[in-house]
Design an enzyme around this catalytic site. Structure first.
Site, PDB file in Angstrom:
ATOM      1  CD1 TRP A   1      13.224  -7.746  11.870  1.00 50.46           C
ATOM      2  CD2 TRP A   1      12.589  -9.205   9.433  1.00 50.46           C
ATOM      3  NE1 TRP A   1      14.164  -7.875  10.676  1.00 50.46           N
ATOM      4  CE2 TRP A   1      13.729  -8.469   9.732  1.00 50.46           C
ATOM      5  CE3 TRP A   1      12.443 -10.053   8.798  1.00 50.46           C
ATOM      6  CZ2 TRP A   1      14.459  -8.502   8.457  1.00 50.46           C
ATOM      7  CZ3 TRP A   1      12.817 -10.048   7.894  1.00 50.46           C
ATOM      8  CH2 TRP A   1      14.243  -9.669   7.268  1.00 50.46           C
ATOM      9  CG  HIS A   2       8.714 -11.432   7.564  1.00 48.73           C
ATOM     10  ND1 HIS A   2       9.689 -12.488   8.125  1.00 48.73           N
ATOM     11  CD2 HIS A   2       9.692 -11.857   6.220  1.00 48.73           C
ATOM     12  CE1 HIS A   2      10.304 -13.252   8.349  1.00 48.73           C
ATOM     13  NE2 HIS A   2      10.580 -12.822   6.872  1.00 48.73           N
ATOM     14  N   GLY A   3       6.355  -7.109   8.550  1.00 42.13           N
ATOM     15  CA  GLY A   3       5.503  -6.239   8.626  1.00 42.13           C
ATOM     16  C   GLY A   3       4.904  -6.131   9.639  1.00 42.13           C
TER      17      GLY A   3
END
Length: 478
Positions: free
Chosen positions: A324-326
């Site tokens: 989700w973060h990257g």
């Protein structure tokens, strides 16, 4: 447009607040929505139509969820809503990542790569996607009634304070505030909201940005040139940078929200005093952890299917949290790394570590978190592994590079505020926590004294903005 830019601080925010406070209560939502459209359109005009279209489709899908009495039909509309949101996120955020990796596999077999036009990432897509999904799921679960007006729904999704950097505001947390904020629209909330905004701005401009310059210099070096002291200073600076940057943005969002009558959830609670990785995730990006727990971990089965399934569910949650973060293997590795230590906490560490005392537990957890941040900051896994090697002496011990007095002073200040929760004096610690979160009523004298400090911080922060100081925006990958 970001909060720490001159156009936002000196033009957008004052004009918005002036108009918002002057108009009749009936028009406040319209003013907030128009400002949010301008805010997002300024930064991502190409994606504004796509966002509005997805909001419109979602609004009518959720109305069908609410109206339908047949369980299968309600679930079908929920699936359509989830597919819409996950599909947009997957395309815009992960299409390049998957195509690049697919082409790497083809190249390994001597096959020509797939031609692909790079997809541009809409700012804040991870945050507003989760908010849209919380709306659909909360209505499906009958936790909250759906909004009657599409304009109110658009305001919930696009409200500019938390649009691009969180906190992730779940629908059931502010459902009533969307339509009626009269109880929160007080002079105290406006003043304390302004104080909170300036605290966040100061974290960003006076601490995070100064440390960011040092971090960028260190991580621009080949790992062979990074000695022991430089490696530790570099990742310590990044550990503080990302905390004061991210928590600073959350503070600014919570502060603006409070000024206009919204009560957003807290997103950070002294994460670096955690005594385990499990505790760290109860204190770091709290709204993400809460979202993952309620909308992913529990639907996966939570801890209801035995220990092995519990461990697997936890690891899946953190694996997906990393993704989700990257869209990069470094983020995936970072999520899996934290998932591993969460599982180890459950298996044995929480019980075993009770024998070694509080401070050793905090230090061990802090080092684990720092090693994780190497993966988060590095561009490749190989660079991250080599950097960790440098931290443990692979390149020998050489004098620290790029160090100056401003950097040292800022790092010391950041460390003091990060570990303030370890203070033994409960009264002093309580007062400092009240001032940092502004959750309690202040006396008249404290209002005045704290107001003078806030004015000084605002002047200092504004001066850094006006002189065009280094001002990175680290959430573009989120």
């Amino acid at each position: 447009m970001v909060f720490s830019s001159s156009i936002f601080l000196f033009w957008f925010l004052p004009i918005f607040l002036g108009v918002y406070f002057l108009v009749d209560r009936r028009y406040k939502n319209a003013v907030a929505l128009l400002a949010s459209l301008l805010f997002y359109g300024f930064g991502s005009p190409k994606f504004l139509i796509i966002l509005l279209l997805s909001i419109t489709i979602d609004f009518f899908l959720v109305r069908q969820i609410d109206k339908s009495t047949d369980c299968k039909r309600r679930k079908l509309f929920l699936v359509f809503s989830v597919i819409l949101n996950i599909g947009l996120l997957a395309y815009f955020k992960y299409a390049n990542f998957f195509i690049d990796n697919f082409n790497a596999i083809l190249a390994a077999f001597g096959t020509a790569p797939v031609r692909w036009t790079k997809v541009v990432l809409p700012i804040g897509i991870s945050f507003f996607t989760f908010q849209k999904m919380s709306y659909s799921i909360d209505v499906y679960r009958k936790t909250s009634a759906p909004l009657k007006s599409i304009a109110d729904y658009a305001l919930f999704i696009m409200l500019f304070p938390q649009l691009i950097a969180g906190p992730i505001v779940r629908y059931n947390e502010i459902a009533e505030q969307i339509t009626d904020r009269s109880a929160n629209e007080t002079a105290d909330n406006r003043i304390l909201g302004f104080y909170r905004f300036v605290i966040g701005l100061s974290k960003k401009m006076l601490i995070a940005n100064i440390l960011a310059e040092y971090v960028d210099q260190v991580f621009a070096l080949p790992t062979t040139e990074i000695g022991l002291s430089t490696a530790w200073l570099g990742i310590l600076a990044y550990t503080m940078q990302i905390y004061f940057d991210f928590s600073g943005y959350s503070d600014m969002a919570i502060g603006i929200g409070r000024m206009i009558g919204f009560k957003f959830p807290e997103n950070f609670n002294n994460p670096y005093i955690s005594q385990s990785v499990s505790e760290f995730w109860k204190r770091w990006h709290i709204t993400l952890g809460s979202w993952m727990m309620d909308y992913l971990y529990i639907p996966l089965g939570g801890n209801r299917r035995g220990k092995r399934r519990t461990y697997l569910n936890l690891w899946i949650v953190f694996f997906l949290s990393g993704l989700w973060h990257g869209a990069a293997w470094t983020f995936v590795a970072w999520g899996a790394f934290h998932g591993l230590f969460i599982v180890m906490d459950k298996m044995f560490w929480l019980k075993a570590s009770k024998k070694i005392g509080k401070i050793p537990r905090v230090l061990i957890t802090f080092v684990i978190v720092m090693i994780g941040w190497v993966m988060f900051r590095a561009d490749t896994i190989s660079y991250a592994l080599q950097y960790v090697g440098a931290m443990f002496g692979a390149n020998g011990s050489t004098p620290a590079l790029f160090v100056n007095s401003q950097f040292v002073f800022t790092l010391i200040v950041a460390a003091l505020f990060s570990f303030i929760g370890l203070m033994p004096n409960e009264k002093i610690k309580s007062k400092l926590n009240h001032l940092s979160t502004l959750n309690s009523q202040l006396s008249t004298l404290n209002y005045i004294l704290f107001g003078l400090i806030i004015i000084l911080l605002l002047i200092l922060s504004a001066s850094f903005i006006l002189k065009g100081s280094f001002n990175p925006f680290i959430y573009f990958r989120f």
